[in-house]
Design a protein around this motif. Structure first.
Motif, PDB file in Angstrom:
ATOM      1  N   TRP A 156       1.240  -1.524  -0.269  1.00 35.44           N
ATOM      2  CA  TRP A 156       0.113   0.184   0.084  1.00 35.44           C
ATOM      3  C   TRP A 156       1.023   1.258  -0.208  1.00 35.44           C
ATOM      4  O   TRP A 156       1.258   2.188  -0.673  1.00 35.44           O
ATOM      5  CB  TRP A 156      -1.029  -0.081   0.710  1.00 35.44           C
ATOM      6  CG  TRP A 156      -2.593  -1.097   1.146  1.00 35.44           C
ATOM      7  CD1 TRP A 156      -2.326  -1.849   0.110  1.00 35.44           C
ATOM      8  CD2 TRP A 156      -3.240  -0.723   1.870  1.00 35.44           C
ATOM      9  NE1 TRP A 156      -3.407  -2.041  -0.163  1.00 35.44           N
ATOM     10  CE2 TRP A 156      -3.777  -1.799   1.362  1.00 35.44           C
ATOM     11  CE3 TRP A 156      -3.935  -0.047   2.813  1.00 35.44           C
ATOM     12  CZ2 TRP A 156      -5.515  -1.881   1.794  1.00 35.44           C
ATOM     13  CZ3 TRP A 156      -4.919  -0.196   3.152  1.00 35.44           C
ATOM     14  CH2 TRP A 156      -6.286  -1.098   3.335  1.00 35.44           C
ATOM     15  N   MET A 157       1.945   1.251   0.622  1.00 34.47           N
ATOM     16  CA  MET A 157       2.340   2.370   0.596  1.00 34.47           C
ATOM     17  C   MET A 157       3.338   2.452  -0.118  1.00 34.47           C
ATOM     18  O   MET A 157       3.364   4.014  -0.719  1.00 34.47           O
ATOM     19  CB  MET A 157       2.677   2.471   2.027  1.00 34.47           C
ATOM     20  CG  MET A 157       2.598   2.469   3.458  1.00 34.47           C
ATOM     21  SD  MET A 157       3.950   2.745   4.958  1.00 34.47           S
ATOM     22  CE  MET A 157       4.726   4.708   4.462  1.00 34.47           C
ATOM     23  N   ARG A 158       4.090   2.112  -0.781  1.00 36.06           N
ATOM     24  CA  ARG A 158       5.518   1.293  -1.940  1.00 36.06           C
ATOM     25  C   ARG A 158       4.644   1.456  -3.530  1.00 36.06           C
ATOM     26  O   ARG A 158       5.452   2.812  -3.877  1.00 36.06           O
ATOM     27  CB  ARG A 158       6.437   0.717  -1.462  1.00 36.06           C
ATOM     28  CG  ARG A 158       7.682   1.005  -2.829  1.00 36.06           C
ATOM     29  CD  ARG A 158       8.370   2.174  -2.856  1.00 36.06           C
ATOM     30  NE  ARG A 158       9.225   1.544  -3.407  1.00 36.06           N
ATOM     31  CZ  ARG A 158       9.589   2.611  -4.850  1.00 36.06           C
ATOM     32  NH1 ARG A 158       9.437   4.341  -3.911  1.00 36.06           N
ATOM     33  NH2 ARG A 158      10.686   2.723  -5.076  1.00 36.06           N
ATOM     34  N   PHE A 159       3.665   1.012  -3.549  1.00 31.60           N
ATOM     35  CA  PHE A 159       3.313   0.491  -4.743  1.00 31.60           C
ATOM     36  C   PHE A 159       1.894   1.515  -5.186  1.00 31.60           C
ATOM     37  O   PHE A 159       1.519   2.482  -6.352  1.00 31.60           O
ATOM     38  CB  PHE A 159       3.064  -0.419  -5.286  1.00 31.60           C
ATOM     39  CG  PHE A 159       4.519  -1.530  -5.267  1.00 31.60           C
ATOM     40  CD1 PHE A 159       5.649  -1.112  -6.598  1.00 31.60           C
ATOM     41  CD2 PHE A 159       4.207  -2.403  -4.026  1.00 31.60           C
ATOM     42  CE1 PHE A 159       6.558  -1.679  -6.119  1.00 31.60           C
ATOM     43  CE2 PHE A 159       5.542  -3.209  -3.787  1.00 31.60           C
ATOM     44  CZ  PHE A 159       7.026  -2.899  -5.110  1.00 31.60           C
ATOM     45  N   LEU A 160       1.479   1.803  -4.311  1.00 28.92           N
ATOM     46  CA  LEU A 160      -0.096   2.490  -4.368  1.00 28.92           C
ATOM     47  C   LEU A 160       0.029   3.932  -4.097  1.00 28.92           C
ATOM     48  O   LEU A 160      -0.548   4.517  -4.497  1.00 28.92           O
ATOM     49  CB  LEU A 160      -1.478   1.512  -3.325  1.00 28.92           C
ATOM     50  CG  LEU A 160      -2.124   0.744  -3.565  1.00 28.92           C
ATOM     51  CD1 LEU A 160      -2.776  -0.542  -2.904  1.00 28.92           C
ATOM     52  CD2 LEU A 160      -1.567   0.336  -5.283  1.00 28.92           C
ATOM     53  N   GLY A 161       0.784   3.914  -3.124  1.00 28.89           N
ATOM     54  CA  GLY A 161       0.830   5.656  -2.360  1.00 28.89           C
ATOM     55  C   GLY A 161       2.201   6.676  -2.726  1.00 28.89           C
ATOM     56  O   GLY A 161       2.419   7.562  -2.756  1.00 28.89           O
ATOM     57  N   GLY A 162       3.174   5.348  -3.486  1.00 28.66           N
ATOM     58  CA  GLY A 162       4.478   6.422  -3.878  1.00 28.66           C
ATOM     59  C   GLY A 162       5.431   6.399  -2.911  1.00 28.66           C
ATOM     60  O   GLY A 162       6.510   7.729  -3.117  1.00 28.66           O
ATOM     61  N   GLU A 163       5.440   6.002  -1.391  1.00 27.08           N
ATOM     62  CA  GLU A 163       5.975   6.264  -0.770  1.00 27.08           C
ATOM     63  C   GLU A 163       7.508   5.854  -0.774  1.00 27.08           C
ATOM     64  O   GLU A 163       7.829   5.113  -1.702  1.00 27.08           O
ATOM     65  CB  GLU A 163       6.098   6.381   0.752  1.00 27.08           C
ATOM     66  CG  GLU A 163       4.622   6.588   0.761  1.00 27.08           C
ATOM     67  CD  GLU A 163       4.504   7.606   1.540  1.00 27.08           C
ATOM     68  OE1 GLU A 163       6.032   8.127   1.701  1.00 27.08           O
ATOM     69  OE2 GLU A 163       3.377   8.718   1.390  1.00 27.08           O
ATOM     70  N   THR A 164       8.970   6.054   0.208  1.00 25.03           N
ATOM     71  CA  THR A 164      10.497   6.166  -0.128  1.00 25.03           C
ATOM     72  C   THR A 164      10.591   4.556   0.571  1.00 25.03           C
ATOM     73  O   THR A 164       9.325   4.357   1.071  1.00 25.03           O
ATOM     74  CB  THR A 164      10.941   6.883   0.088  1.00 25.03           C
ATOM     75  OG1 THR A 164      11.209   7.628   2.171  1.00 25.03           O
ATOM     76  CG2 THR A 164      11.102   8.001  -0.704  1.00 25.03           C
ATOM     77  N   TRP A 165      11.597   3.723  -0.746  1.00 23.53           N
ATOM     78  CA  TRP A 165      11.724   2.553   0.330  1.00 23.53           C
ATOM     79  C   TRP A 165      11.766   2.710   2.393  1.00 23.53           C
ATOM     80  O   TRP A 165      11.201   1.890   2.393  1.00 23.53           O
ATOM     81  CB  TRP A 165      12.527   2.037   0.142  1.00 23.53           C
ATOM     82  CG  TRP A 165      12.263   1.072  -1.357  1.00 23.53           C
ATOM     83  CD1 TRP A 165      12.873   1.407  -2.781  1.00 23.53           C
ATOM     84  CD2 TRP A 165      11.262   0.241  -0.981  1.00 23.53           C
ATOM     85  NE1 TRP A 165      12.137   0.002  -3.259  1.00 23.53           N
ATOM     86  CE2 TRP A 165      11.375  -0.723  -2.968  1.00 23.53           C
ATOM     87  CE3 TRP A 165      10.884  -0.786  -0.494  1.00 23.53           C
ATOM     88  CZ2 TRP A 165      10.211  -1.875  -3.244  1.00 23.53           C
ATOM     89  CZ3 TRP A 165       9.959  -1.982  -0.563  1.00 23.53           C
ATOM     90  CH2 TRP A 165       9.561  -2.587  -1.745  1.00 23.53           C
ATOM     91  N   ARG A 166      12.715   3.826   2.543  1.00 20.75           N
ATOM     92  CA  ARG A 166      13.173   4.142   4.131  1.00 20.75           C
ATOM     93  C   ARG A 166      11.415   4.095   4.518  1.00 20.75           C
ATOM     94  O   ARG A 166      11.479   3.214   5.792  1.00 20.75           O
ATOM     95  CB  ARG A 166      13.926   5.155   3.991  1.00 20.75           C
ATOM     96  CG  ARG A 166      14.618   5.439   5.552  1.00 20.75           C
ATOM     97  CD  ARG A 166      15.212   6.468   5.515  1.00 20.75           C
ATOM     98  NE  ARG A 166      15.874   7.112   4.023  1.00 20.75           N
ATOM     99  CZ  ARG A 166      16.395   8.220   4.437  1.00 20.75           C
ATOM    100  NH1 ARG A 166      17.201   8.481   5.933  1.00 20.75           N
ATOM    101  NH2 ARG A 166      17.201   8.803   3.883  1.00 20.75           N
ATOM    102  N   SER A 167      10.817   5.047   3.756  1.00 15.62           N
ATOM    103  CA  SER A 167       9.700   5.155   5.143  1.00 15.62           C
ATOM    104  C   SER A 167       8.681   4.432   4.458  1.00 15.62           C
ATOM    105  O   SER A 167       7.625   4.198   6.564  1.00 15.62           O
ATOM    106  CB  SER A 167       9.321   6.731   4.762  1.00 15.62           C
ATOM    107  OG  SER A 167       8.540   6.561   3.003  1.00 15.62           O
ATOM    108  N   THR A 168       8.839   3.695   4.054  1.00 19.06           N
ATOM    109  CA  THR A 168       8.137   2.116   3.686  1.00 19.06           C
ATOM    110  C   THR A 168       8.080   1.027   5.004  1.00 19.06           C
ATOM    111  O   THR A 168       6.878   0.862   5.554  1.00 19.06           O
ATOM    112  CB  THR A 168       7.921   2.515   2.628  1.00 19.06           C
ATOM    113  OG1 THR A 168       7.125   2.724   1.355  1.00 19.06           O
ATOM    114  CG2 THR A 168       7.079   0.756   1.870  1.00 19.06           C
TER     115      THR A 168
END
Length: 195
Positions: A156-168
């Motif tokens: 959800w965070m990385r692929f749907l939300g586009g967050e960075t890997w670190r924050s994800t």
């Protein structure tokens, strides 16, 4: 050749650019906090997907009505009871009736709606979220909630939300640890868990 006059503090930089010709590449892009409400509205209008049209409005309304009718049938099968002695199907029945009513309203009034957006590649994101949530629920009895919840948060965070890997990775680990602390350690619920 006439030089452009400098923009005074608090002035509108777009008028200076237009008076000097095509100078948009020379000026830095304004941050959203620096834009006026009118400029923000114009920017959002440019970036939004194209309008859906009447056929898409009818199709989405029919899907909502179909899902609502299916939920009505399932809630009646569970039993409704009475308001003083409700059975498990009463609340889903009420929500399903509201859903059907809203679908019918959208079907009738949707022809005049110009705010609906056309389906784009980003329209798949809610379906992806629903499928991954269903997969997590299916895997919980087998693998506990920790690993499926961690994978769900990452998707959800990385692929749907586009967050960075670190924050994800950090937020996903914190969310799973918080759920473990609340539901397993503090409340001692019967949620399936590995540890």
């Amino acid at each position: 050749m006439q030089a452009a006059s400098p923009v005074s503090g608090g002035g509108n930089s777009s008028s200076a650019v237009s008076s000097a010709g095509n100078g948009t590449h020379d000026l830095p892009v304004a941050e959203p906090d620096d834009l006026t409400p009118e400029q923000l509205a114009a920017q959002w209008e440019e970036e939004k997907p194209p309008a859906a049209g009447a056929l898409a409005n009818v199709g989405s309304s029919l899907v909502i009505i179909g899902v609502g009718i299916g939920a009505v049938v399932l809630s009646i099968a569970m039993g409704l009871g009475t308001p003083s002695a409700p059975q498990p199907g009463l609340w889903p029945f009420m929500i399903s009736c509201v859903m059907v009513a809203l679908g019918l309203f959208q079907l009738v009034m949707g022809r005049h709606n110009r705010d609906a957006e056309k389906f784009t590649r980003m329209s798949v994101a809610p379906l992806t979220g629903l499928v991954t949530l269903a997969a997590m629920v299916a895997l919980m009895p087998v693998a506990g909630f920790e690993l499926p919840a961690l994978v769900l948060c990452i998707i959800w965070m990385r692929f749907l939300g586009g967050e960075t890997w670190r924050s994800t990775l950090v937020v996903s680990a914190v969310v799973v640890a918080a759920f473990y602390g609340i539901f397993v350690m503090a409340l001692n619920t019967s949620i399936p868990h590995l540890f």
